[in-house]
Design a protein around this motif. Structure first.
Motif, PDB file in Angstrom:
ATOM      1  N   ARG A   1      14.897  44.881  73.155  1.00 55.36           N
ATOM      2  CA  ARG A   1      15.374  46.258  73.283  1.00 55.36           C
ATOM      3  C   ARG A   1      16.824  46.411  72.825  1.00 55.36           C
ATOM      4  NH1 ARG A   1      13.746  49.328  78.722  1.00 55.36           N
ATOM      5  NH2 ARG A   1      14.370  51.035  77.362  1.00 55.36           N
ATOM      6  N   GLU A   2      17.555  45.310  72.743  1.00 52.27           N
ATOM      7  CA  GLU A   2      18.968  45.368  72.363  1.00 52.27           C
ATOM      8  C   GLU A   2      19.179  45.201  70.865  1.00 52.27           C
ATOM      9  OE1 GLU A   2      20.755  42.296  74.643  1.00 52.27           O
ATOM     10  OE2 GLU A   2      20.136  43.129  76.585  1.00 52.27           O
ATOM     11  N   ILE A   3      18.108  44.939  70.113  1.00 53.55           N
ATOM     12  CA  ILE A   3      18.235  44.728  68.679  1.00 53.55           C
ATOM     13  C   ILE A   3      18.403  46.070  67.971  1.00 53.55           C
ATOM     14  CG2 ILE A   3      17.100  43.871  66.600  1.00 53.55           C
ATOM     15  CD1 ILE A   3      15.687  41.820  68.346  1.00 53.55           C
ATOM     16  N   GLN A   4      19.473  46.203  67.236  1.00 53.44           N
ATOM     17  CA  GLN A   4      19.771  47.456  66.549  1.00 53.44           C
ATOM     18  C   GLN A   4      18.665  47.811  65.552  1.00 53.44           C
ATOM     19  OE1 GLN A   4      23.419  47.432  64.291  1.00 53.44           O
ATOM     20  NE2 GLN A   4      23.596  49.668  64.310  1.00 53.44           N
ATOM     21  N   ASN A   5      18.220  49.054  65.611  1.00 54.51           N
ATOM     22  CA  ASN A   5      17.212  49.616  64.705  1.00 54.51           C
ATOM     23  C   ASN A   5      15.779  49.156  64.994  1.00 54.51           C
ATOM     24  OD1 ASN A   5      19.695  49.178  62.243  1.00 54.51           O
ATOM     25  ND2 ASN A   5      19.073  51.163  63.043  1.00 54.51           N
ATOM     26  N   PHE A   6      15.588  48.286  65.990  1.00 53.36           N
ATOM     27  CA  PHE A   6      14.226  47.869  66.312  1.00 53.36           C
ATOM     28  C   PHE A   6      13.613  48.844  67.307  1.00 53.36           C
ATOM     29  CE2 PHE A   6      11.207  45.220  68.855  1.00 53.36           C
ATOM     30  CZ  PHE A   6      10.264  45.049  67.852  1.00 53.36           C
ATOM     31  N   ARG A   7      12.497  49.434  66.930  1.00 49.90           N
ATOM     32  CA  ARG A   7      11.858  50.463  67.745  1.00 49.90           C
ATOM     33  C   ARG A   7      10.535  50.010  68.349  1.00 49.90           C
ATOM     34  NH1 ARG A   7      16.285  51.722  67.307  1.00 49.90           N
ATOM     35  NH2 ARG A   7      17.189  53.591  66.351  1.00 49.90           N
ATOM     36  N   GLY A   8      10.210  48.755  68.174  1.00 47.20           N
ATOM     37  CA  GLY A   8       8.946  48.247  68.683  1.00 47.20           C
ATOM     38  C   GLY A   8       7.936  48.051  67.566  1.00 47.20           C
ATOM     39  N   LEU A   9       6.916  47.238  67.833  1.00 47.23           N
ATOM     40  CA  LEU A   9       5.872  46.962  66.849  1.00 47.23           C
ATOM     41  C   LEU A   9       4.756  47.993  66.949  1.00 47.23           C
ATOM     42  CD1 LEU A   9       5.517  43.087  67.275  1.00 47.23           C
ATOM     43  CD2 LEU A   9       6.875  44.336  65.582  1.00 47.23           C
ATOM     44  N   LEU A  10       4.077  48.204  65.840  1.00 50.81           N
ATOM     45  CA  LEU A  10       2.954  49.135  65.790  1.00 50.81           C
ATOM     46  C   LEU A  10       1.869  48.679  66.761  1.00 50.81           C
ATOM     47  CD1 LEU A  10       1.698  51.604  64.345  1.00 50.81           C
ATOM     48  CD2 LEU A  10       0.660  49.987  62.732  1.00 50.81           C
ATOM     49  N   GLY A  11       1.503  49.573  67.667  1.00 48.21           N
ATOM     50  CA  GLY A  11       0.486  49.255  68.655  1.00 48.21           C
ATOM     51  C   GLY A  11       1.036  48.702  69.949  1.00 48.21           C
ATOM     52  N   PHE A  12       2.357  48.499  70.000  1.00 45.34           N
ATOM     53  CA  PHE A  12       3.001  47.955  71.197  1.00 45.34           C
ATOM     54  C   PHE A  12       4.235  48.798  71.542  1.00 45.34           C
ATOM     55  CE2 PHE A  12       1.004  44.513  68.816  1.00 45.34           C
ATOM     56  CZ  PHE A  12       0.160  43.948  69.766  1.00 45.34           C
ATOM     57  N   PRO A  13       4.038  50.039  71.961  1.00 50.91           N
ATOM     58  CA  PRO A  13       5.175  50.957  72.155  1.00 50.91           C
ATOM     59  C   PRO A  13       6.007  50.696  73.409  1.00 50.91           C
ATOM     60  CG  PRO A  13       3.129  52.025  72.799  1.00 50.91           C
ATOM     61  CD  PRO A  13       2.739  50.707  72.195  1.00 50.91           C
ATOM     62  N   ASP A  14       5.413  50.086  74.441  1.00 49.64           N
ATOM     63  CA  ASP A  14       6.086  49.918  75.727  1.00 49.64           C
ATOM     64  C   ASP A  14       6.678  48.513  75.840  1.00 49.64           C
ATOM     65  OD1 ASP A  14       6.932  49.789  78.339  1.00 49.64           O
ATOM     66  OD2 ASP A  14       5.096  50.639  79.194  1.00 49.64           O
ATOM     67  N   PHE A  15       8.007  48.415  75.872  1.00 50.21           N
ATOM     68  CA  PHE A  15       8.666  47.116  75.912  1.00 50.21           C
ATOM     69  C   PHE A  15       8.378  46.353  77.199  1.00 50.21           C
ATOM     70  CE2 PHE A  15      11.049  48.978  72.476  1.00 50.21           C
ATOM     71  CZ  PHE A  15      11.440  47.909  71.694  1.00 50.21           C
ATOM     72  N   LYS A  16       8.051  47.042  78.273  1.00 48.83           N
ATOM     73  CA  LYS A  16       7.896  46.393  79.575  1.00 48.83           C
ATOM     74  C   LYS A  16       6.444  46.057  79.922  1.00 48.83           C
ATOM     75  CE  LYS A  16      12.051  48.389  81.619  1.00 48.83           C
ATOM     76  NZ  LYS A  16      12.611  49.120  82.778  1.00 48.83           N
TER      77      LYS A  16
END
Length: 275
Positions: free
Chosen positions: A59-74
């Motif tokens: 979540r701290e990586i700049q410009n990283f919004r998550g992978l396709l199909g995996f929207p929830d970081f938690k």
């Protein structure tokens, strides 16, 4: 610089060590601007399917919004089938070049999609996601198969390690160096001197010290404290060239001084939301 030993002295572990047996794969994302390859999650083959979980630091990586199909970081994601994002990196068995592809990867007929992506590192020209086996402990030592990165980078600037300064290497020189490598040949790991991007930058060199690439930065951070202690060894595990693109993988051995648990080896930066 690390001591490297012949193949038969690497704990009698034969190729392809742990790649088909890998429990966890490190999922990395390549930043589109900096080109840095950053670990963002762990993909696991379970008894009854597959799971994926993000590292907390993703979540701290700049410009990283998550992978396709995996929207929830938690969230801990589970599936009885290999997730589409990763399954699409395996070749369809109906393709005419499927047998040749398996042969190139050193896999038998009927290899599963999981075996394919573990063996191929999930390489896809379509995006910036990579996978690598998490180190595995066998008979008191740690083993890891890793791709060699940054091969073309060595043509751009000179690099230095304890054994001297090398390059820039021309394309023809790199072709000669890589063309001389053979599976089972020993290679060396050496800290790069003066790398301003990473304090752990680790070169992979031939036995005479000539560099031909780097360890991925996440793995370099993992092994950096043990290279100078002669606690590591490495050999060429796989080498291929297709359409002018070289793919080299090395088998690395870290001895028992590294630690007894995966958590000790990986460190706090590898904590996940879903344990």
């Amino acid at each position: 610089m690390s001591v490297v030993v012949p193949r038969h002295e690497l704990g009698s572990v034969e190729r392809p060590l742990s790649r088909e047996r890998a429990v966890d794969l490190v999922v990395s994302w390549q930043h589109p601007v900096t080109r840095a390859t950053l670990p963002i999650g762990l993909l696991r083959q379970e008894v009854d399917g597959y799971s994926f979980r993000y590292l907390r630091r993703a979540r701290e990586i700049q410009n990283f919004r998550g992978l396709l199909g995996f929207p929830d970081f938690k969230r801990l994601y589970r599936s009885t089938e290999l997730f589409p994002l990763f399954a699409q990196r395996a070749m369809d068995e109906d393709r005419s070049d499927y047998p040749e592809y398996l042969l190139r990867l050193g896999l038998a007929e009927g290899a599963t999609p999981w075996e394919q992506i573990v063996r191929s590192a999930g390489d896809s020209a379509a995006d910036t996601v990579k996978v690598s086996p998490v180190p595995e402990r066998i008979d008191g030592a740690w083993y890891c198969v890793s791709a060699v990165t940054g091969i073309k980078y060595l043509a751009a600037k000179p690099v230095a390690h304890q054994g001297g300064t090398f390059g820039p290497l021309g394309d023809d020189q790199l072709e000669v160096i890589l063309g001389a490598l053979k599976i089972g040949v020993r290679v060396r790991l050496a800290h790069e001197i003066g790398n301003t991007y990473s304090s752990a930058a680790t070169l992979v060199t031939t036995d005479d010290g000539t560099p031909f690439g780097y360890l991925p930065d996440w793995l370099a951070h993992m092994v950096r404290d043990f290279i100078s202690e002669d606690a590591s060894a490495a050999i060429v595990d796989d080498i291929q060239c297709h359409d002018g693109k070289w793919v080299v993988r090395v088998l690395i051995r870290l001895d028992g001084r590294v630690g007894g648990s995966l958590e000790t080896l990986l460190g706090p930066d590898w904590e996940t939301y879903a344990e």
